[in-house]
Design a protein around this motif. Structure first.
Motif, PDB file in Angstrom:
ATOM      1  N   ALA A   1      13.123  63.869   9.616  1.00  0.00           N
ATOM      2  CA  ALA A   1      13.047  65.230  10.131  1.00  0.00           C
ATOM      3  C   ALA A   1      14.149  66.067   9.497  1.00  0.00           C
ATOM      4  O   ALA A   1      15.315  65.660   9.485  1.00  0.00           O
ATOM      5  CB  ALA A   1      13.194  65.230  11.652  1.00  0.00           C
ATOM      6  N   ASP A   2      13.760  67.201   8.962  1.00  0.00           N
ATOM      7  CA  ASP A   2      14.729  68.123   8.337  1.00  0.00           C
ATOM      8  C   ASP A   2      15.593  67.423   7.294  1.00  0.00           C
ATOM      9  O   ASP A   2      16.795  67.670   7.214  1.00  0.00           O
ATOM     10  CB  ASP A   2      15.603  68.782   9.400  1.00  0.00           C
ATOM     11  N   GLY A   3      14.980  66.513   6.536  1.00  0.00           N
ATOM     12  CA  GLY A   3      15.705  65.831   5.470  1.00  0.00           C
ATOM     13  C   GLY A   3      16.628  64.729   5.945  1.00  0.00           C
ATOM     14  O   GLY A   3      17.377  64.161   5.155  1.00  0.00           O
ATOM     15  N   ARG A   4      16.586  64.389   7.236  1.00  0.00           N
ATOM     16  CA  ARG A   4      17.428  63.332   7.802  1.00  0.00           C
ATOM     17  C   ARG A   4      16.566  62.141   8.213  1.00  0.00           C
ATOM     18  O   ARG A   4      15.438  62.318   8.673  1.00  0.00           O
ATOM     19  CB  ARG A   4      18.189  63.824   9.034  1.00  0.00           C
TER      20      ARG A   4
END
Length: 110
Positions: free
Chosen positions: A93-96
């Motif tokens: 999510a969101d690059g994490r």
């Protein structure tokens, strides 16, 4: 856990999540799989260095020690009778990369 960009595709990395060693494998631009880093047969923390592969459509990892092959979807040993490799849910999510652990095994990493 970490940024998705920190994981090299088709390469394992080890991390500590809530006091537990976890192996992570980035398969493609948005898919990451996670399992215990500890080999369920020997107890050695080596699975992030295992060999990724496939068997019958399942994504697998072969232990670098005795070459037991585990299904990374459910942890079954595909090499014959053997212990199950604990696998963990992963969400990107969101690059994490977020890894969930069962209760009592360390808190979910966010």
């Amino acid at each position: 856990m970490c940024a998705l960009a920190d994981l090299e595709p088709l390469w394992g990395e080890a991390a500590r999540v809530g006091g537990r060693q976890v192996a992570l494998w980035r398969l493609d631009a948005s898919t990451v799989l996670a399992a215990d880093h500890r080999d369920p047969r020997t107890g050695a923390c080596v699975l992030a260095r295992g060999i990724l592969g496939s068997r019958g459509g399942a994504v697998t990892v072969a232990s670098p020690l005795h070459k037991e092959v585990y299904d990374l979807a459910d942890g079954r040993c595909l090499s014959g009778p053997g212990p199950v490799l604990p696998v963990h849910p992963v969400r990107v999510a969101d690059g994490r990369v977020l890894v969930g652990l069962p209760p009592g095994k360390g808190a979910a990493a966010h």
